[in-house]
Design a protein around this motif. Sequence first.
Motif, PDB file in Angstrom:
ATOM      1  N   ALA A  25      -6.117  -5.399  -9.942  1.00 24.39           N
ATOM      2  CA  ALA A  25      -6.056  -6.739  -9.341  1.00 24.39           C
ATOM      3  C   ALA A  25      -5.465  -6.685  -7.934  1.00 24.39           C
ATOM      4  N   LEU A  26      -4.412  -5.889  -7.757  1.00 28.59           N
ATOM      5  CA  LEU A  26      -3.767  -5.798  -6.442  1.00 28.59           C
ATOM      6  C   LEU A  26      -4.661  -5.111  -5.416  1.00 28.59           C
ATOM      7  N   ILE A  27      -5.429  -4.131  -5.845  1.00 31.19           N
ATOM      8  CA  ILE A  27      -6.371  -3.470  -4.940  1.00 31.19           C
ATOM      9  C   ILE A  27      -7.434  -4.479  -4.480  1.00 31.19           C
ATOM     10  N   ALA A  28      -7.881  -5.306  -5.410  1.00 34.04           N
ATOM     11  CA  ALA A  28      -8.867  -6.337  -5.047  1.00 34.04           C
ATOM     12  C   ALA A  28      -8.283  -7.305  -4.023  1.00 34.04           C
ATOM     13  N   VAL A  29      -7.031  -7.704  -4.214  1.00 34.54           N
ATOM     14  CA  VAL A  29      -6.386  -8.620  -3.264  1.00 34.54           C
ATOM     15  C   VAL A  29      -6.205  -7.939  -1.909  1.00 34.54           C
ATOM     16  N   ALA A  30      -5.734  -6.703  -1.926  1.00 36.49           N
ATOM     17  CA  ALA A  30      -5.490  -5.990  -0.663  1.00 36.49           C
ATOM     18  C   ALA A  30      -6.785  -5.734   0.101  1.00 36.49           C
ATOM     19  N   LYS A  82      -9.408  -7.756   0.253  1.00 34.89           N
ATOM     20  CA  LYS A  82     -10.091  -8.974   0.709  1.00 34.89           C
ATOM     21  C   LYS A  82      -9.875  -9.152   2.204  1.00 34.89           C
ATOM     22  N   ALA A  83     -10.962  -9.212   2.942  1.00 32.77           N
ATOM     23  CA  ALA A  83     -10.882  -9.341   4.398  1.00 32.77           C
ATOM     24  C   ALA A  83     -10.387 -10.713   4.829  1.00 32.77           C
ATOM     25  N   ASP A  84     -10.681 -11.727   4.045  1.00 30.71           N
ATOM     26  CA  ASP A  84     -10.284 -13.079   4.447  1.00 30.71           C
ATOM     27  C   ASP A  84      -8.863 -13.438   4.005  1.00 30.71           C
ATOM     28  N   MET A  85      -8.158 -12.496   3.407  1.00 37.25           N
ATOM     29  CA  MET A  85      -6.791 -12.734   2.946  1.00 37.25           C
ATOM     30  C   MET A  85      -5.828 -12.587   4.130  1.00 37.25           C
ATOM     31  N   VAL A  88      -0.642  -6.885   2.835  1.00 45.38           N
ATOM     32  CA  VAL A  88       0.432  -5.882   2.889  1.00 45.38           C
ATOM     33  C   VAL A  88       1.271  -5.946   1.616  1.00 45.38           C
ATOM     34  N   ALA A  89       1.585  -7.160   1.169  1.00 48.33           N
ATOM     35  CA  ALA A  89       2.370  -7.336  -0.057  1.00 48.33           C
ATOM     36  C   ALA A  89       1.615  -6.766  -1.262  1.00 48.33           C
ATOM     37  N   ALA A  90       0.313  -7.040  -1.328  1.00 46.32           N
ATOM     38  CA  ALA A  90      -0.484  -6.514  -2.439  1.00 46.32           C
ATOM     39  C   ALA A  90      -0.527  -4.996  -2.400  1.00 46.32           C
ATOM     40  N   THR A  91      -0.601  -4.428  -1.210  1.00 47.08           N
ATOM     41  CA  THR A  91      -0.609  -2.970  -1.083  1.00 47.08           C
ATOM     42  C   THR A  91       0.718  -2.373  -1.549  1.00 47.08           C
ATOM     43  N   GLY A  92       1.818  -2.967  -1.123  1.00 46.20           N
ATOM     44  CA  GLY A  92       3.141  -2.488  -1.546  1.00 46.20           C
ATOM     45  C   GLY A  92       3.341  -2.609  -3.043  1.00 46.20           C
ATOM     46  N   ALA A  93       2.927  -3.757  -3.592  1.00 45.70           N
ATOM     47  CA  ALA A  93       3.048  -3.959  -5.039  1.00 45.70           C
ATOM     48  C   ALA A  93       2.152  -2.982  -5.794  1.00 45.70           C
ATOM     49  N   CYS A  94       0.985  -2.713  -5.227  1.00 39.49           N
ATOM     50  CA  CYS A  94       0.064  -1.761  -5.863  1.00 39.49           C
ATOM     51  C   CYS A  94       0.667  -0.354  -5.894  1.00 39.49           C
TER      52      CYS A  94
END
Length: 192
Positions: A71-76, A78-81, A87-93
């Motif tokens: 899920a976090l990889i999908a969020v990280a 997303k180009a429109d995010m 960055v937060a999704a990448t760190g959490a991932c």
Amino acid sequence: MPDESATTGIDNQDNETELDEGKSGREFPLWAAQQALASAEDCLDEIEASRASLAKNATSYIGWSVSLSAALIAVAGKADMEAAFRVAATGACICTLGASLCAFKAVSVKGWQTAALHPDLWIAVIDADPPLTEMDVIRDRLRSLSKAINENSRLTKSISRSIQHSGFLLASMPFVGSALVLVVKMALYLSS
């Protein structure tokens, strides 16, 4: 002086019989060795039960961390995010992937010892010249079980540490993500 048997209920005739003290003399060493063998096998079984319980925790952590990582990889990705959330999704991932690796390390431990003896060892015992005694075999089994108990205890501690690390990384994931959102938003605010 009052009769002691009247006050205690103990009959003087009972004092004349001997108390059965169990095995003694030549029978005692074999009995003690058999008791030690049973105790060592019980100890090894308890360590195995601990390992099995820890393995259940580890597989649970793997399931959670892999799902969260996806899920976090999908969020990280997303180009429109917003950048702060990517960055937060990448760190959490990174936290969840680390948790997954720690949990995988816990379930893939090498060198676990068992109580069983390989058939080749039994053949050597049977074919020994001069013939071995029951006590000789029990002594060798006790040495083997002692080695297995020590090694499995060491491995169980290592498994436990890996699971603790995995749990810590999973628990810290939302805090890492939140902190990164704040840091990136603050950096973007200060740079504008």
